[in-house]
Scaffold this motif. Structure first.
Motif, PDB file in Angstrom:
ATOM      1  N   GLY A   1       0.291  46.485  20.120  1.00 45.52           N
ATOM      2  CA  GLY A   1       0.133  47.604  21.056  1.00 45.52           C
ATOM      3  C   GLY A   1      -1.142  48.391  20.881  1.00 45.52           C
ATOM      4  N   VAL A   2      -2.235  47.715  20.523  1.00 46.40           N
ATOM      5  CA  VAL A   2      -3.528  48.381  20.322  1.00 46.40           C
ATOM      6  C   VAL A   2      -4.514  47.834  21.353  1.00 46.40           C
ATOM      7  CG1 VAL A   2      -5.446  48.775  18.722  1.00 46.40           C
ATOM      8  CG2 VAL A   2      -3.087  48.731  17.876  1.00 46.40           C
ATOM      9  N   TYR A   3      -5.227  48.743  22.044  1.00 44.50           N
ATOM     10  CA  TYR A   3      -6.044  48.337  23.183  1.00 44.50           C
ATOM     11  C   TYR A   3      -7.400  49.037  23.187  1.00 44.50           C
ATOM     12  CZ  TYR A   3      -1.507  46.620  24.687  1.00 44.50           C
ATOM     13  OH  TYR A   3      -0.299  45.971  24.723  1.00 44.50           O
ATOM     14  N   THR A   4      -8.338  48.415  23.884  1.00 49.47           N
ATOM     15  CA  THR A   4      -9.667  49.000  24.051  1.00 49.47           C
ATOM     16  C   THR A   4      -9.637  50.012  25.203  1.00 49.47           C
ATOM     17  OG1 THR A   4     -10.349  47.283  25.607  1.00 49.47           O
ATOM     18  CG2 THR A   4     -10.745  46.869  23.261  1.00 49.47           C
ATOM     19  N   PRO A   5     -10.627  50.895  25.274  1.00 51.31           N
ATOM     20  CA  PRO A   5     -10.668  51.878  26.372  1.00 51.31           C
ATOM     21  C   PRO A   5     -10.648  51.225  27.749  1.00 51.31           C
ATOM     22  CG  PRO A   5     -12.186  52.513  24.644  1.00 51.31           C
ATOM     23  CD  PRO A   5     -11.691  51.151  24.274  1.00 51.31           C
ATOM     24  N   GLY A   6     -11.234  50.036  27.892  1.00 50.24           N
ATOM     25  CA  GLY A   6     -11.260  49.385  29.190  1.00 50.24           C
ATOM     26  C   GLY A   6      -9.879  49.091  29.748  1.00 50.24           C
ATOM     27  N   SER A   7      -8.919  48.817  28.869  1.00 52.54           N
ATOM     28  CA  SER A   7      -7.549  48.543  29.323  1.00 52.54           C
ATOM     29  C   SER A   7      -6.863  49.787  29.860  1.00 52.54           C
ATOM     30  CB  SER A   7      -6.717  47.958  28.173  1.00 52.54           C
ATOM     31  OG  SER A   7      -7.201  46.694  27.775  1.00 52.54           O
ATOM     32  N   LEU A   8      -7.400  50.964  29.495  1.00 58.63           N
ATOM     33  CA  LEU A   8      -6.775  52.228  29.874  1.00 58.63           C
ATOM     34  C   LEU A   8      -7.536  52.955  30.982  1.00 58.63           C
ATOM     35  CD1 LEU A   8      -5.702  51.684  26.859  1.00 58.63           C
ATOM     36  CD2 LEU A   8      -5.324  54.151  26.800  1.00 58.63           C
ATOM     37  N   ARG A   9      -8.428  52.261  31.679  1.00 65.88           N
ATOM     38  CA  ARG A   9      -9.287  52.986  32.621  1.00 65.88           C
ATOM     39  C   ARG A   9      -8.530  53.582  33.802  1.00 65.88           C
ATOM     40  NH1 ARG A   9     -11.198  47.572  33.323  1.00 65.88           N
ATOM     41  NH2 ARG A   9     -10.795  46.690  35.391  1.00 65.88           N
ATOM     42  N   GLU A  10      -7.308  53.118  34.060  1.00 65.56           N
ATOM     43  CA  GLU A  10      -6.504  53.698  35.127  1.00 65.56           C
ATOM     44  C   GLU A  10      -5.406  54.621  34.582  1.00 65.56           C
ATOM     45  OE1 GLU A  10      -5.589  51.325  38.618  1.00 65.56           O
ATOM     46  OE2 GLU A  10      -6.655  49.639  37.712  1.00 65.56           O
ATOM     47  N   VAL A  11      -5.499  54.969  33.310  1.00 65.58           N
ATOM     48  CA  VAL A  11      -4.545  55.888  32.686  1.00 65.58           C
ATOM     49  C   VAL A  11      -5.197  57.267  32.596  1.00 65.58           C
ATOM     50  CG1 VAL A  11      -3.122  56.354  30.666  1.00 65.58           C
ATOM     51  CG2 VAL A  11      -3.576  53.981  31.353  1.00 65.58           C
ATOM     52  N   SER A  12      -4.557  58.267  33.180  1.00 68.04           N
ATOM     53  CA  SER A  12      -5.130  59.619  33.184  1.00 68.04           C
ATOM     54  C   SER A  12      -5.168  60.191  31.771  1.00 68.04           C
ATOM     55  CB  SER A  12      -4.293  60.535  34.080  1.00 68.04           C
ATOM     56  OG  SER A  12      -3.005  60.739  33.511  1.00 68.04           O
ATOM     57  N   LYS A  13      -5.965  61.244  31.587  1.00 70.55           N
ATOM     58  CA  LYS A  13      -6.062  61.884  30.278  1.00 70.55           C
ATOM     59  C   LYS A  13      -4.704  62.411  29.817  1.00 70.55           C
ATOM     60  CE  LYS A  13     -10.932  63.269  30.545  1.00 70.55           C
ATOM     61  NZ  LYS A  13     -11.881  64.424  30.537  1.00 70.55           N
ATOM     62  N   GLY A  14      -3.943  62.953  30.776  1.00 70.11           N
ATOM     63  CA  GLY A  14      -2.625  63.477  30.421  1.00 70.11           C
ATOM     64  C   GLY A  14      -1.692  62.394  29.914  1.00 70.11           C
ATOM     65  N   LEU A  15      -1.710  61.239  30.569  1.00 68.11           N
ATOM     66  CA  LEU A  15      -0.846  60.140  30.142  1.00 68.11           C
ATOM     67  C   LEU A  15      -1.346  59.511  28.845  1.00 68.11           C
ATOM     68  CD1 LEU A  15       0.064  58.342  33.491  1.00 68.11           C
ATOM     69  CD2 LEU A  15       1.322  60.105  32.246  1.00 68.11           C
ATOM     70  N   ARG A  16      -2.658  59.501  28.649  1.00 69.62           N
ATOM     71  CA  ARG A  16      -3.182  59.005  27.369  1.00 69.62           C
ATOM     72  C   ARG A  16      -2.652  59.856  26.218  1.00 69.62           C
ATOM     73  NH1 ARG A  16      -9.459  56.919  27.810  1.00 69.62           N
ATOM     74  NH2 ARG A  16      -9.245  55.764  29.772  1.00 69.62           N
TER      75      ARG A  16
ATOM     76  N   MET B   1       6.376  53.245  30.433  1.00 66.07           N
ATOM     77  CA  MET B   1       5.820  54.581  30.667  1.00 66.07           C
ATOM     78  C   MET B   1       6.322  55.158  31.983  1.00 66.07           C
ATOM     79  SD  MET B   1       1.844  54.494  29.390  1.00 66.07           S
ATOM     80  CE  MET B   1       1.445  52.754  29.340  1.00 66.07           C
ATOM     81  N   MET B   2       6.310  54.324  33.027  1.00 70.30           N
ATOM     82  CA  MET B   2       6.791  54.784  34.325  1.00 70.30           C
ATOM     83  C   MET B   2       8.259  55.171  34.260  1.00 70.30           C
ATOM     84  SD  MET B   2       7.401  52.633  37.758  1.00 70.30           S
ATOM     85  CE  MET B   2       8.736  51.914  36.800  1.00 70.30           C
ATOM     86  N   TRP B   3       9.039  54.405  33.492  1.00 70.93           N
ATOM     87  CA  TRP B   3      10.463  54.703  33.327  1.00 70.93           C
ATOM     88  C   TRP B   3      10.645  56.073  32.668  1.00 70.93           C
ATOM     89  CZ3 TRP B   3      14.389  51.812  35.277  1.00 70.93           C
ATOM     90  CH2 TRP B   3      15.683  52.083  34.842  1.00 70.93           C
ATOM     91  N   ALA B   4       9.840  56.349  31.651  1.00 67.23           N
ATOM     92  CA  ALA B   4       9.912  57.652  30.979  1.00 67.23           C
ATOM     93  C   ALA B   4       9.562  58.783  31.940  1.00 67.23           C
ATOM     94  CB  ALA B   4       8.967  57.661  29.778  1.00 67.23           C
ATOM     95  N   LEU B   5       8.579  58.575  32.801  1.00 70.05           N
ATOM     96  CA  LEU B   5       8.207  59.588  33.783  1.00 70.05           C
ATOM     97  C   LEU B   5       9.303  59.778  34.820  1.00 70.05           C
ATOM     98  CD1 LEU B   5       4.481  58.554  34.345  1.00 70.05           C
ATOM     99  CD2 LEU B   5       5.295  60.550  33.064  1.00 70.05           C
ATOM    100  N   LEU B   6       9.953  58.685  35.194  1.00 68.37           N
ATOM    101  CA  LEU B   6      11.012  58.757  36.190  1.00 68.37           C
ATOM    102  C   LEU B   6      12.202  59.563  35.676  1.00 68.37           C
ATOM    103  CD1 LEU B   6      11.779  57.775  39.026  1.00 68.37           C
ATOM    104  CD2 LEU B   6      12.716  55.698  37.972  1.00 68.37           C
TER     105      LEU B   6
END
Length: 267
Positions: free
Chosen positions: A148-163, A115-120
């Motif tokens: 590649g399936v995850y619970t909301p807790g794994s994404l707690r540091e992912v912003s709404k835009g990145l989600r 994901m970071m690579w795509a943003l870069l």
């Protein structure tokens, strides 16, 4: 299995009590079930089986793995990679940029890098292809990573835009799946850190919160030297935010503003 017996088992593998102390409850339950399956009524008989049967020993090693992760864990690392560290390394590079996520658990780290690579790519005019090798000893973790399936807790540091950009919402928001393009260029492999590295010439190796946390010093140094040997000249080794290389590991220099990231010295 009581704590004294668990300490003995840790000593057999050269694992660290300090690293396992807070997570020992779940590990001890897994080991107890393994002992029952092997018909071992006490630790002595269990260690005897591990000593004589490589398959049982490898299974015990797998059961000792601790898989705790989330996307963009240690945000300062990811911001530093994107804004300061990676741009001068990748700008104008022609050959693929090779990354190894060692002890990848459920895949959050490898997908975070992609994901970071795509943003870069949005800020750099020319970037090479990225190739990510993600390894773990636990096949169940690798299966979860491939899905590649995850619970909301794994994404707690992912912003709404990145989600929205990188994930598909599943099961009425109770699960999130990474979008298919994120799975491209990631190779998932079963690998034991004590074994030979899954390749060489890596430009970045992510070795965070595993070897430095769960291994005792002699084994820690052995594995670190093995891993470092697979780095490309001037390649980077990334540890956990609070981890530092032992003084007995040579040929690596910490980055001034990121003391947990080390550059391999030429030669």
């Amino acid at each position: 299995m009581n704590d004294d017996q668990f300490r003995q088992l840790l000593g057999y593998f050269d694992f660290s009590w300090a690293g396992y102390r807070k997570v020992r409850k779940g590990v001890k339950k897994r080991i107890g079930r393994h002992m029952m399956a092997l018909g071992c009524e006490d630790l002595a008989s269990y260690l005897s089986v591990l000593e004589s049967d490589d398959a049982s020993r490898l299974e015990c090693d797998r059961l000792m793995t601790v898989s705790i992760s989330r996307f963009f864990r240690d945000r300062r690392l990811w911001e530093g990679l994107r804004e300061e560290i990676l741009p001068p390394l990748v700008r104008g590079r022609g050959e693929p940029f090779r990354v190894w996520s060692a002890g990848c658990a459920g895949g959050e780290e490898a997908y975070s890098f992609h994901m970071m690579w795509a943003l870069l790519k949005e800020s750099l005019s020319s970037m090479p292809e990225v190739v990510i090798i993600a390894t773990d000893l636990n096949e169940e973790c690798l299966e979860r990573a491939r899905a590649g399936v995850y619970t909301p807790g794994s994404l707690r540091e992912v912003s709404k835009g990145l989600r929205k950009r990188f994930f598909e919402t599943l099961v009425k928001g109770q699960r999130y799946g990474v979008k298919p393009f994120l799975k491209e260029n990631i190779c998932w492999e079963r690998h034991q850190l004590l074994g030979a590295p899954p390749g060489d010439g890596f430009h970045i190796i992510l070795l965070r919160n595993n070897v430095m946390t769960y291994f005792q010093e002699p084994l820690r140094v052995e594995v670190l030297n093995q891993v470092i040997s697979s780095l490309a000249p001037s390649g980077l080794l990334v540890l956990g935010a609070r981890e530092r290389l032992p003084e007995s590991v040579h040929g690596m220099v910490a980055l001034p503003d990121y003391p947990f990231i080390y550059r391999k010295e030429p030669g």
